[in-house]
Motif scaffolding. Sequence first.
Motif, PDB file in Angstrom:
ATOM      1  N   GLU A   1       0.629  -0.983  -0.066  1.00  0.00           N
ATOM      2  CA  GLU A   1       0.415   0.233   0.298  1.00  0.00           C
ATOM      3  C   GLU A   1       0.851   1.339   0.043  1.00  0.00           C
ATOM      4  O   GLU A   1       0.810   2.305  -1.043  1.00  0.00           O
ATOM      5  CB  GLU A   1      -0.845  -0.537   0.950  1.00  0.00           C
ATOM      6  CG  GLU A   1      -2.215   0.953   1.690  1.00  0.00           C
ATOM      7  CD  GLU A   1      -2.661   0.797   2.191  1.00  0.00           C
ATOM      8  OE1 GLU A   1      -4.015   1.569   2.304  1.00  0.00           O
ATOM      9  OE2 GLU A   1      -2.698  -0.397   3.023  1.00  0.00           O
TER      10      GLU A   1
ATOM     11  N   TYR B   1      -6.670  -4.395  -2.180  1.00  0.00           N
ATOM     12  CA  TYR B   1      -6.903  -3.827  -1.216  1.00  0.00           C
ATOM     13  C   TYR B   1      -7.984  -2.737  -1.463  1.00  0.00           C
ATOM     14  O   TYR B   1      -8.136  -2.422  -2.520  1.00  0.00           O
ATOM     15  CB  TYR B   1      -6.102  -3.056  -0.083  1.00  0.00           C
ATOM     16  CG  TYR B   1      -5.024  -2.230  -0.529  1.00  0.00           C
ATOM     17  CD1 TYR B   1      -5.317  -1.586  -0.523  1.00  0.00           C
ATOM     18  CD2 TYR B   1      -3.833  -2.729  -0.603  1.00  0.00           C
ATOM     19  CE1 TYR B   1      -4.764   0.049  -1.625  1.00  0.00           C
ATOM     20  CE2 TYR B   1      -3.187  -1.853  -1.557  1.00  0.00           C
ATOM     21  CZ  TYR B   1      -3.176  -0.709  -1.689  1.00  0.00           C
ATOM     22  OH  TYR B   1      -2.368  -0.143  -2.452  1.00  0.00           O
ATOM     23  N   ASP B   2      -9.194  -2.169  -0.654  1.00  0.00           N
ATOM     24  CA  ASP B   2      -9.771  -0.902  -0.930  1.00  0.00           C
ATOM     25  C   ASP B   2      -8.601   0.273  -0.983  1.00  0.00           C
ATOM     26  O   ASP B   2      -8.008   0.020   0.365  1.00  0.00           O
ATOM     27  CB  ASP B   2     -11.080  -1.359  -0.350  1.00  0.00           C
ATOM     28  CG  ASP B   2     -11.836  -1.680  -0.381  1.00  0.00           C
ATOM     29  OD1 ASP B   2     -11.904  -2.075  -1.916  1.00  0.00           O
ATOM     30  OD2 ASP B   2     -12.488  -2.281  -0.029  1.00  0.00           O
ATOM     31  N   ALA B   3      -8.853   1.436  -1.698  1.00  0.00           N
ATOM     32  CA  ALA B   3      -7.921   2.098  -1.601  1.00  0.00           C
ATOM     33  C   ALA B   3      -8.069   3.300  -0.057  1.00  0.00           C
ATOM     34  O   ALA B   3      -9.133   3.551  -0.082  1.00  0.00           O
ATOM     35  CB  ALA B   3      -7.383   2.993  -2.233  1.00  0.00           C
ATOM     36  N   ARG B   4      -7.616   4.012   0.508  1.00  0.00           N
ATOM     37  CA  ARG B   4      -7.945   4.658   1.541  1.00  0.00           C
ATOM     38  C   ARG B   4      -7.435   6.337   1.782  1.00  0.00           C
ATOM     39  O   ARG B   4      -7.277   6.390   2.795  1.00  0.00           O
ATOM     40  CB  ARG B   4      -7.021   3.859   2.885  1.00  0.00           C
ATOM     41  CG  ARG B   4      -7.466   2.271   3.375  1.00  0.00           C
ATOM     42  CD  ARG B   4      -7.090   2.118   4.524  1.00  0.00           C
ATOM     43  NE  ARG B   4      -5.835   1.766   4.227  1.00  0.00           N
ATOM     44  CZ  ARG B   4      -5.225   1.610   5.313  1.00  0.00           C
ATOM     45  NH1 ARG B   4      -6.088   1.255   7.147  1.00  0.00           N
ATOM     46  NH2 ARG B   4      -3.720   1.530   5.517  1.00  0.00           N
TER      47      ARG B   4
END
Length: 548
Positions: free
Chosen positions: A90, A121-124
């Motif tokens: 990430e 993963y989902d972007a944060r």
Amino acid sequence: MAKITIDGKVMEVPDGTNVLEAALSNDVKLEHFCYQRYLPVAGNCRTCMVEIEGPKGNMLTVGCNTKVAEGMVIHTLSPKAKAAQKSAIEMLLLDHPLDCPVCDKAGECKLQNQYMEYGLYDARRDVPRYFKGGKAEDIGEHIMLDQERCVLCTRCIRFVDEVPKTSELAIVNRGHEAKIDIFPGVRLDNAYSGNVTDICPVGALTLKEFRFKQRVWFLKKTESVCHGCARGCNMTVEQNKGHIYRFMPRENPELNKTWMCDEGRFSFDHYQTNRAAEVRVGKENRNLAYGIDQLAKLLQDIPADQVAGIASPTAALEDLYVMKKLFEKRFNPKNLAAPFWDKPGDADNVLKVADKTPNRQGLKLLGFDTEGKDLLARMEKGEFKIVLMMHNNPFGHDEALAQKVYGKVNALIVLSVHQTKTVEKGAMVFPVRTFIEKNGTFVNATSRLQRFRQAFEPENPDVIESSMWLACLANALKVEGFDYVDTPSVFNAMAKEVEALKGLTFNSIPSTGVVLAGLASVAEEPFKGIKAQPNVLGKKCEGECSKA
């Protein structure tokens, strides 16, 4: 040997091996990014994080920079390890530009592959993406730099520091503004510059010669050996529909590791330009069958002792063997030699050797005269009516030498890959295949027998390999013992007669080659004075590591 456990699997590995290499060499997948097995460990991407059991509890550590120890218990799939690995990816993707559709690395990008396998993963982030700038900068004769794509793995820096030792690259600035760059007034123009694009895991460093030329998923890859010098670096030929787009180094821990010089890397255009394309008899273009028939008729009326042959160290071992056998059975083996007049080229203590031919050791193995002084003197006196010349070009050197070959000869018969001055002088010309278009073997300067595979068929069916052409001529002359069906069958027959090759077959030759006993080396081993990364177990690691 250290007995360790990885994800419940007990294994033994040599002392001093790092955890990442131990895992990969035992079929345990472990994410990794900045690690390259032939470069010093940096441990800066943190994607190979593992959890190790200890007396004070479990701890997270970097797999590439941690040595195994007796009884070590390692977890790569535990929740802590997976969370650390995902966090590292990430961070790498945080400011990475989303230009995969136009990036030349797409299809072989480690960041793409690692995200698809370990990320998802989902972007944060909720702040704007920071772009480092430096788009498409010209930093060398062959190299383009896109700084915004760089993930600071430092592979390229470690390479130029450790292998060519030219140190043109560095990280400038600090924090999230850090980026790769060349030193002021310096160009990335060392003799091994192309390797930085191979080991770059993203599209930050790309080759001008390949940039925007072809998508990698369309390329067909074939194991081969570099033709550029007597080192014989292992490589792959990468082509689509018969057009070669690039040569890429192929891993051989015993020879070139994962590197090759720019001279060999960018030689691919040489094999697809200025090609001899048509069979020529006199001044007319004819087909192969007609040409061999006419040559056989010509040779029938000429005494065997008035036919000479000139071979070449650029020819494959199989070509040389069949030519020698033809002269032994039909002509006079004393009238056969393989002189080569090219001057030595540049050499270094990395890979390059001065001899720019791939198979001079093969000539010695088969007992060829590699000087040819006596044969040339007899040619000059006019003792030969026919000269059969294979893969050689004396007219490309000096006219006085060429006249020794051509001056008093009735007919010069030429087998050639390229359109040369010798081809222009030929009474009969037969185009033959490059090493890319056929199977065969070379013997390199350190007496390593190496196999190369055919990448594709040439468009013209009259263009065949020299060994098969010689076999066709032998059959037309009604000489027995030339019933070969292909190049591997030639090698298998040769291996039964040549002591150093006994016990081998074409398909049993290891992909990394085999050193022949009884044949003295004519060059030193590569990487003199250059330390290799000591974490190689002798097994290929999976995925991108073996390609790196």
